[in-house]
Design an enzyme around this catalytic site. Structure first.
Site, PDB file in Angstrom:
ATOM      1  N   SER A   6       0.842  -1.192   0.000  1.00  0.00           N
ATOM      2  CA  SER A   6       0.000   0.000   0.000  1.00  0.00           C
ATOM      3  C   SER A   6       0.876   1.240   0.000  1.00  0.00           C
ATOM      4  O   SER A   6       1.574   1.530   0.981  1.00  0.00           O
ATOM      5  CB  SER A   6      -0.906   0.016   1.231  1.00  0.00           C
ATOM      6  OG  SER A   6      -1.589   1.253   1.319  1.00  0.00           O
ATOM      7  N   HIS A  31      -1.150  -1.301  -4.299  1.00  0.00           N
ATOM      8  CA  HIS A  31      -2.442  -0.928  -3.728  1.00  0.00           C
ATOM      9  C   HIS A  31      -2.455   0.584  -3.534  1.00  0.00           C
ATOM     10  O   HIS A  31      -1.649   1.142  -2.784  1.00  0.00           O
ATOM     11  CB  HIS A  31      -2.659  -1.648  -2.395  1.00  0.00           C
ATOM     12  CG  HIS A  31      -4.064  -1.536  -1.892  1.00  0.00           C
ATOM     13  ND1 HIS A  31      -5.097  -2.299  -2.391  1.00  0.00           N
ATOM     14  CD2 HIS A  31      -4.615  -0.725  -0.953  1.00  0.00           C
ATOM     15  CE1 HIS A  31      -6.223  -1.984  -1.770  1.00  0.00           C
ATOM     16  NE2 HIS A  31      -5.956  -1.015  -0.903  1.00  0.00           N
ATOM     17  N   ASP A  33      -4.643   3.761  -2.485  1.00  0.00           N
ATOM     18  CA  ASP A  33      -5.812   4.185  -1.717  1.00  0.00           C
ATOM     19  C   ASP A  33      -6.244   5.595  -2.091  1.00  0.00           C
ATOM     20  O   ASP A  33      -5.468   6.543  -1.971  1.00  0.00           O
ATOM     21  CB  ASP A  33      -5.498   4.156  -0.218  1.00  0.00           C
ATOM     22  CG  ASP A  33      -5.419   2.745   0.331  1.00  0.00           C
ATOM     23  OD1 ASP A  33      -6.320   1.943   0.035  1.00  0.00           O
ATOM     24  OD2 ASP A  33      -4.453   2.445   1.062  1.00  0.00           O
ATOM     25  N   MET A  35      -8.861   8.455  -1.049  1.00  0.00           N
ATOM     26  CA  MET A  35      -9.767   8.891   0.022  1.00  0.00           C
ATOM     27  C   MET A  35     -10.204  10.328  -0.249  1.00  0.00           C
ATOM     28  O   MET A  35      -9.384  11.171  -0.603  1.00  0.00           O
ATOM     29  CB  MET A  35      -9.066   8.809   1.381  1.00  0.00           C
ATOM     30  CG  MET A  35      -8.445   7.456   1.686  1.00  0.00           C
ATOM     31  SD  MET A  35      -7.652   7.448   3.308  1.00  0.00           S
ATOM     32  CE  MET A  35      -6.717   5.926   3.216  1.00  0.00           C
ATOM     33  N   HIS A  64      -8.139   1.387  -4.809  1.00  0.00           N
ATOM     34  CA  HIS A  64      -9.176   1.206  -3.789  1.00  0.00           C
ATOM     35  C   HIS A  64      -9.848   2.556  -3.547  1.00  0.00           C
ATOM     36  O   HIS A  64      -9.256   3.461  -2.937  1.00  0.00           O
ATOM     37  CB  HIS A  64      -8.528   0.666  -2.510  1.00  0.00           C
ATOM     38  CG  HIS A  64      -9.469   0.478  -1.376  1.00  0.00           C
ATOM     39  ND1 HIS A  64      -9.022   0.268  -0.081  1.00  0.00           N
ATOM     40  CD2 HIS A  64     -10.825   0.457  -1.306  1.00  0.00           C
ATOM     41  CE1 HIS A  64     -10.066   0.132   0.718  1.00  0.00           C
ATOM     42  NE2 HIS A  64     -11.162   0.247   0.002  1.00  0.00           N
ATOM     43  N   MET A  66     -12.091   4.811  -1.647  1.00  0.00           N
ATOM     44  CA  MET A  66     -12.808   5.075  -0.401  1.00  0.00           C
ATOM     45  C   MET A  66     -13.439   6.458  -0.540  1.00  0.00           C
ATOM     46  O   MET A  66     -13.008   7.442   0.068  1.00  0.00           O
ATOM     47  CB  MET A  66     -11.851   4.988   0.789  1.00  0.00           C
ATOM     48  CG  MET A  66     -11.432   3.564   1.093  1.00  0.00           C
ATOM     49  SD  MET A  66     -10.140   3.451   2.351  1.00  0.00           S
ATOM     50  CE  MET A  66      -8.696   3.503   1.299  1.00  0.00           C
ATOM     51  N   MET A 138     -11.949  -5.396   4.654  1.00  0.00           N
ATOM     52  CA  MET A 138     -11.186  -4.449   5.476  1.00  0.00           C
ATOM     53  C   MET A 138     -11.034  -5.009   6.889  1.00  0.00           C
ATOM     54  O   MET A 138     -12.028  -5.319   7.552  1.00  0.00           O
ATOM     55  CB  MET A 138     -11.894  -3.093   5.532  1.00  0.00           C
ATOM     56  CG  MET A 138     -11.918  -2.333   4.213  1.00  0.00           C
ATOM     57  SD  MET A 138     -10.274  -1.941   3.561  1.00  0.00           S
ATOM     58  CE  MET A 138      -9.590  -0.944   4.897  1.00  0.00           C
ATOM     59  N   ASP A 176      -7.056  -6.069   3.768  1.00  0.00           N
ATOM     60  CA  ASP A 176      -6.345  -4.800   3.922  1.00  0.00           C
ATOM     61  C   ASP A 176      -6.498  -4.301   5.350  1.00  0.00           C
ATOM     62  O   ASP A 176      -7.614  -4.076   5.815  1.00  0.00           O
ATOM     63  CB  ASP A 176      -6.915  -3.782   2.930  1.00  0.00           C
ATOM     64  CG  ASP A 176      -6.214  -2.438   2.979  1.00  0.00           C
ATOM     65  OD1 ASP A 176      -5.234  -2.283   3.739  1.00  0.00           O
ATOM     66  OD2 ASP A 176      -6.636  -1.531   2.242  1.00  0.00           O
TER      67      ASP A 176
END
Length: 214
Positions: A6, A31, A33, A35, A64, A66, A138, A176
């Site tokens: 990540s 990975h 992320d 957000m 990913h 979010m 998660m 994760d």
């Protein structure tokens, strides 16, 4: 087992060095992320940084989302180079909406993933088993790195993998949050196919950390 470092935990003052080490570590995915400060109380990366990873790494770009509006952001990150686009079940209003977005991602030529938070019952995924390529459990509350692994994820992993083995065996179960040598082994035993690890990889020797999870 596939490992997905990540890059939330990457030291960006050492970007070229750490990316080179990650590329040579035995990892399969990056990975990434995303957000939005709304769905989760943190802000991270936009599409331009993903483009930089695309230029500097041949690893699969595992994005990913979010975010509160995954329908909008799916295309933004597909255009930036995502190979897998994973969004949250909790961000949409119905299973049909989840299926429709998965269909759209597939029509764009990418793999579709769906994720659930620690407090969401794994049963919500049962109607979606044939619609997705990746299912992300998660094991921490999404939004911040460095949290402790929540043991209730293990039963979800086991249940989900058993369902998929019967209906969609090529789909992957990804985990994760709080992954290290010990929790990674527990997830592998429960049936996980992909482990996401941030702090454990980038705050130690990158290759040694990745190899310890394989």
């Amino acid at each position: 087992m596939k490992i997905a470092p990540s890059v939330l935990s990457l030291d960006y003052s050492q970007f070229p060095k750490q990316v080179e080490e990650m590329n040579a570590s035995g990892a399969s995915y990056i990975h990434y992320d995303v957000m939005d400060g709304h769905f989760v109380p943190n802000l991270t990366f936009g599409p331009d940084i993903l483009k930089a990873f695309c230029k500097s790494s041949d690893l699969v770009k595992d994005v990913h989302l979010m975010v509160s509006d995954p329908v909008f952001f799916a295309d933004v990150f597909i255009d930036a180079g995502a190979d897998i686009v994973t969004f949250h079940y909790e961000a949409l209003s119905s299973a049909d909406d989840c299926k429709n977005l998965a269909k759209h991602i597939h029509e764009r030529g990418k793999k579709a993933g769906i994720s659930i938070k620690p407090g969401t019952d794994v049963q919500v995924l049962k109607p979606l088993l044939n619609d997705f390529d990746l299912f992300l459990i998660m094991s921490v509350e999404p939004g911040f790195g460095g949290q402790k692994f929540m043991d209730n994820a293990l039963a979800k992993i086991h249940t989900l993998r058993s369902w998929l083995d019967e209906t969609n065996p090529s789909a992957e179960v990804e985990v994760d949050g709080g992954i290290n040598g010990e929790t990674g082994k527990l997830c592998k035993e429960a049936g996980a196919d992909v482990l996401v690890a941030g702090s454990y990889v980038f705050k130690h020797d990158i290759k040694e950390a990745v190899q310890s999870l394989l």
